[in-house]
Design a protein around this motif. Structure first.
Motif, PDB file in Angstrom:
ATOM      1  N   THR A  27       2.547   2.248  -5.383  1.00  0.00           N
ATOM      2  CA  THR A  27       1.661   1.160  -5.788  1.00  0.00           C
ATOM      3  C   THR A  27       0.204   1.571  -5.770  1.00  0.00           C
ATOM      4  O   THR A  27      -0.555   1.270  -6.701  1.00  0.00           O
ATOM      5  N   ILE A  28      -0.201   2.259  -4.724  1.00  0.00           N
ATOM      6  CA  ILE A  28      -1.620   2.545  -4.527  1.00  0.00           C
ATOM      7  C   ILE A  28      -2.181   3.410  -5.648  1.00  0.00           C
ATOM      8  O   ILE A  28      -3.377   3.368  -5.953  1.00  0.00           O
ATOM      9  N   THR A  29      -1.327   4.212  -6.284  1.00  0.00           N
ATOM     10  CA  THR A  29      -1.812   5.039  -7.393  1.00  0.00           C
ATOM     11  C   THR A  29      -2.005   4.238  -8.671  1.00  0.00           C
ATOM     12  O   THR A  29      -2.598   4.738  -9.631  1.00  0.00           O
ATOM     13  N   ARG A  30      -1.515   3.007  -8.687  1.00  0.00           N
ATOM     14  CA  ARG A  30      -1.625   2.172  -9.890  1.00  0.00           C
ATOM     15  C   ARG A  30      -2.690   1.085  -9.775  1.00  0.00           C
ATOM     16  O   ARG A  30      -3.009   0.425 -10.761  1.00  0.00           O
ATOM     17  N   ILE A  31      -3.211   0.866  -8.575  1.00  0.00           N
ATOM     18  CA  ILE A  31      -4.221  -0.186  -8.403  1.00  0.00           C
ATOM     19  C   ILE A  31      -5.444   0.361  -7.677  1.00  0.00           C
ATOM     20  O   ILE A  31      -5.981  -0.243  -6.763  1.00  0.00           O
ATOM     21  N   SER A  32      -5.887   1.527  -8.108  1.00  0.00           N
ATOM     22  CA  SER A  32      -7.006   2.165  -7.434  1.00  0.00           C
ATOM     23  C   SER A  32      -8.352   1.547  -7.768  1.00  0.00           C
ATOM     24  O   SER A  32      -9.298   1.636  -6.987  1.00  0.00           O
ATOM     25  N   TYR A  33      -8.464   0.909  -8.961  1.00  0.00           N
ATOM     26  CA  TYR A  33      -9.763   0.434  -9.431  1.00  0.00           C
ATOM     27  C   TYR A  33      -9.730  -1.053  -9.761  1.00  0.00           C
ATOM     28  O   TYR A  33      -8.668  -1.660  -9.898  1.00  0.00           O
ATOM     29  N   LYS A  34     -10.924  -1.605  -9.893  1.00  0.00           N
ATOM     30  CA  LYS A  34     -11.071  -3.021 -10.228  1.00  0.00           C
ATOM     31  C   LYS A  34     -10.341  -3.348 -11.532  1.00  0.00           C
ATOM     32  O   LYS A  34     -10.404  -2.589 -12.498  1.00  0.00           O
ATOM     33  N   ASN A  35      -9.613  -4.481 -11.515  1.00  0.00           N
ATOM     34  CA  ASN A  35      -8.848  -4.999 -12.661  1.00  0.00           C
ATOM     35  C   ASN A  35      -7.550  -4.243 -12.920  1.00  0.00           C
ATOM     36  O   ASN A  35      -6.823  -4.580 -13.862  1.00  0.00           O
ATOM     37  N   ASP A  36      -7.231  -3.223 -12.121  1.00  0.00           N
ATOM     38  CA  ASP A  36      -5.915  -2.595 -12.237  1.00  0.00           C
ATOM     39  C   ASP A  36      -4.837  -3.611 -11.842  1.00  0.00           C
ATOM     40  O   ASP A  36      -5.045  -4.442 -10.956  1.00  0.00           O
ATOM     41  N   ALA A  37      -3.694  -3.550 -12.494  1.00  0.00           N
ATOM     42  CA  ALA A  37      -2.610  -4.485 -12.194  1.00  0.00           C
ATOM     43  C   ALA A  37      -1.273  -3.751 -12.192  1.00  0.00           C
ATOM     44  O   ALA A  37      -1.065  -2.806 -12.957  1.00  0.00           O
ATOM     45  N   TYR A  38      -0.371  -4.220 -11.327  1.00  0.00           N
ATOM     46  CA  TYR A  38       0.958  -3.609 -11.230  1.00  0.00           C
ATOM     47  C   TYR A  38       1.929  -4.651 -10.686  1.00  0.00           C
ATOM     48  O   TYR A  38       1.636  -5.335  -9.701  1.00  0.00           O
ATOM     49  N   LEU A  39       3.066  -4.810 -11.355  1.00  0.00           N
ATOM     50  CA  LEU A  39       4.055  -5.804 -10.961  1.00  0.00           C
ATOM     51  C   LEU A  39       4.915  -5.278  -9.820  1.00  0.00           C
ATOM     52  O   LEU A  39       5.556  -4.229  -9.950  1.00  0.00           O
ATOM     53  N   LEU A  40       4.922  -6.019  -8.715  1.00  0.00           N
ATOM     54  CA  LEU A  40       5.722  -5.642  -7.550  1.00  0.00           C
ATOM     55  C   LEU A  40       6.886  -6.610  -7.398  1.00  0.00           C
ATOM     56  O   LEU A  40       6.692  -7.827  -7.423  1.00  0.00           O
ATOM     57  N   HIS A  41       8.078  -6.068  -7.216  1.00  0.00           N
ATOM     58  CA  HIS A  41       9.260  -6.894  -7.014  1.00  0.00           C
ATOM     59  C   HIS A  41       9.567  -6.994  -5.514  1.00  0.00           C
ATOM     60  O   HIS A  41       9.255  -6.104  -4.745  1.00  0.00           O
ATOM     61  N   GLU A  42      10.186  -8.104  -5.144  1.00  0.00           N
ATOM     62  CA  GLU A  42      10.646  -8.320  -3.768  1.00  0.00           C
ATOM     63  C   GLU A  42       9.510  -8.199  -2.758  1.00  0.00           C
ATOM     64  O   GLU A  42       9.665  -7.625  -1.682  1.00  0.00           O
ATOM     65  N   LEU A  43       8.364  -8.775  -3.117  1.00  0.00           N
ATOM     66  CA  LEU A  43       7.229  -8.813  -2.201  1.00  0.00           C
ATOM     67  C   LEU A  43       6.982 -10.269  -1.831  1.00  0.00           C
ATOM     68  O   LEU A  43       6.650 -11.084  -2.686  1.00  0.00           O
ATOM     69  N   SER A  44       7.165 -10.610  -0.570  1.00  0.00           N
ATOM     70  CA  SER A  44       7.068 -11.991  -0.127  1.00  0.00           C
ATOM     71  C   SER A  44       5.756 -12.243   0.603  1.00  0.00           C
ATOM     72  O   SER A  44       5.402 -11.524   1.546  1.00  0.00           O
ATOM     73  N   LEU A  45       5.027 -13.260   0.179  1.00  0.00           N
ATOM     74  CA  LEU A  45       3.778 -13.605   0.837  1.00  0.00           C
ATOM     75  C   LEU A  45       3.993 -14.058   2.282  1.00  0.00           C
ATOM     76  O   LEU A  45       3.072 -14.028   3.089  1.00  0.00           O
ATOM     77  N   GLU A  46       5.200 -14.476   2.603  1.00  0.00           N
ATOM     78  CA  GLU A  46       5.477 -14.892   3.970  1.00  0.00           C
ATOM     79  C   GLU A  46       5.249 -13.751   4.955  1.00  0.00           C
ATOM     80  O   GLU A  46       4.973 -13.971   6.128  1.00  0.00           O
ATOM     81  N   ASP A  47       5.383 -12.516   4.481  1.00  0.00           N
ATOM     82  CA  ASP A  47       5.172 -11.363   5.356  1.00  0.00           C
ATOM     83  C   ASP A  47       3.693 -11.135   5.651  1.00  0.00           C
ATOM     84  O   ASP A  47       3.354 -10.398   6.583  1.00  0.00           O
ATOM     85  N   LEU A  48       2.817 -11.712   4.843  1.00  0.00           N
ATOM     86  CA  LEU A  48       1.380 -11.542   5.069  1.00  0.00           C
ATOM     87  C   LEU A  48       0.857 -12.509   6.116  1.00  0.00           C
ATOM     88  O   LEU A  48       0.071 -12.144   6.983  1.00  0.00           O
ATOM     89  N   TYR A  49       1.307 -13.755   6.056  1.00  0.00           N
ATOM     90  CA  TYR A  49       0.734 -14.783   6.911  1.00  0.00           C
ATOM     91  C   TYR A  49       1.322 -14.749   8.322  1.00  0.00           C
ATOM     92  O   TYR A  49       2.501 -14.499   8.504  1.00  0.00           O
ATOM     93  N   PRO A  50       0.496 -15.023   9.329  1.00  0.00           N
ATOM     94  CA  PRO A  50       0.988 -15.060  10.711  1.00  0.00           C
ATOM     95  C   PRO A  50       1.809 -16.311  10.970  1.00  0.00           C
ATOM     96  O   PRO A  50       1.729 -17.287  10.223  1.00  0.00           O
ATOM     97  N   GLU A  51       2.611 -16.270  12.031  1.00  0.00           N
ATOM     98  CA  GLU A  51       3.425 -17.415  12.412  1.00  0.00           C
ATOM     99  C   GLU A  51       2.545 -18.440  13.124  1.00  0.00           C
ATOM    100  O   GLU A  51       2.347 -18.379  14.333  1.00  0.00           O
ATOM    101  N   LEU A  57       0.799  -1.217   0.000  1.00  0.00           N
ATOM    102  CA  LEU A  57       0.000   0.000   0.000  1.00  0.00           C
ATOM    103  C   LEU A  57       0.835   1.271   0.000  1.00  0.00           C
ATOM    104  O   LEU A  57       0.371   2.315   0.434  1.00  0.00           O
ATOM    105  N   ASN A  58       2.063   1.196  -0.492  1.00  0.00           N
ATOM    106  CA  ASN A  58       2.859   2.420  -0.548  1.00  0.00           C
ATOM    107  C   ASN A  58       2.336   3.348  -1.642  1.00  0.00           C
ATOM    108  O   ASN A  58       1.527   2.962  -2.483  1.00  0.00           O
ATOM    109  N   ARG A  59       2.797   4.573  -1.645  1.00  0.00           N
ATOM    110  CA  ARG A  59       2.257   5.598  -2.550  1.00  0.00           C
ATOM    111  C   ARG A  59       2.430   5.207  -4.015  1.00  0.00           C
ATOM    112  O   ARG A  59       1.539   5.412  -4.847  1.00  0.00           O
TER     113      ARG A  59
END
Length: 267
Positions: free
Chosen positions: A142-166, A138-140
């Motif tokens: 990225t958020i300006t590129r995915i404001s609406y439905k079906n918007d897409a933006y390629l993010l590098h170095e984003l790990s899903l492990e940071d989303l899930y709890p231990e 949700l940084n500035r």
């Protein structure tokens, strides 16, 4: 465990035998529904009417395995045969809904048939600690590129492990899609420990729109169906609540996330 705080459900991805897809509703009258009966001054069928306005949605009204549920731990059954979850990024996409690729050729077939869909739900605990994944998402820039439905933006170095709890614990039950046509073909998996999220991050999510740019702006909020009755279903857990202090440790008892690669974020 109750419903997700703030009315926000964060959905992850199921692994191995399920193929990641993006579910795009058809642009017909069948997409004429909402979570509220009144939308911008016009009547739109809300949850109490879903099963009445379209015969194809009858399960929304008469189904016996509907979702979501309010999970009561006193109703859970320990199932020692439930294995720890193994999650996959599905290549280069972060996806919400998965279908069973071993049984069905596409999501349309899977959504109408037994054991077709799988959804993982992660609860959010609102507090002072930000979630690292959402901080990056949700940084500035990225958020300006995915404001609406079906918007897409390629993010590098984003790990899903940071989303899930231990945690390795989860609760599972047989349920339905939480939107019309409410097909009862979904295996729901609820991770038993919430992630941390701040009020600022919630606000950032609600600045996103559920609609296309050409349509009236609808905030990414108040977008959850009311709780449904459990009826005769069982809630199974891989954690034995009779021994709450027991904690299995080691690599085999952690939630695994495979394929941490650059991710494409799709609204």
């Amino acid at each position: 465990m109750g419903t997700a705080l703030g009315g926000i459900y964060l959905l992850g991805v199921l692994a191995a035998t399920c193929d990641a897809v993006q579910f795009v509703p058809a642009k017909t009258y069948e997409d004429w529904w909402a979570y509220k009966e009144t939308l911008h001054g016009s009547f739109v069928p809300g949850p109490p009417f879903w099963g009445l306005v379209n015969s194809a949605w009858s399960l929304c009204a008469i189904g016996k395995r509907q979702s979501p549920l309010d999970v009561n731990t006193s109703q859970m059954v320990f199932d020692p045969f439930l294995l720890p979850l193994r999650l996959s990024t599905g290549g280069k996409k972060v996806q919400l809904i998965h279908y069973n690729q071993e049984l069905y050729p596409n999501i349309s077939e899977a959504s109408r048939n037994p054991n077709g869909l799988a959804v993982i739900s992660i609860f959010a605990n609102v507090g002072p600690s930000p979630n690292p994944f959402l901080t990056r998402l949700l940084n500035r820039e990225t958020i300006t590129r995915i404001s609406y439905k079906n918007d897409a933006y390629l993010l590098h170095e984003l790990s899903l492990e940071d989303l899930y709890p231990e945690t390795f614990g989860f609760i599972t039950y047989q349920g339905s899609m939480s939107t019309p046509p409410c097909y009862e073909t979904v295996t729901w998996i609820l991770v038993d420990r919430p992630i941390n999220i701040t009020s600022v991050q919630i606000h950032s999510l609600r600045l996103l729109s559920q609609n296309l740019p050409s349509q009236i702006f609808r905030s990414m909020s108040d977008n959850s169906r009311p709780l449904q009755p459990l009826l005769q279903r069982s809630l199974r857990s891989n954690r034995d609540l009779r021994r709450p202090t027991r904690r299995c440790k080691g690599a085999n008892y952690k939630l695994h996330v495979d394929g941490a690669r650059p991710s494409k974020t799709v609204m």
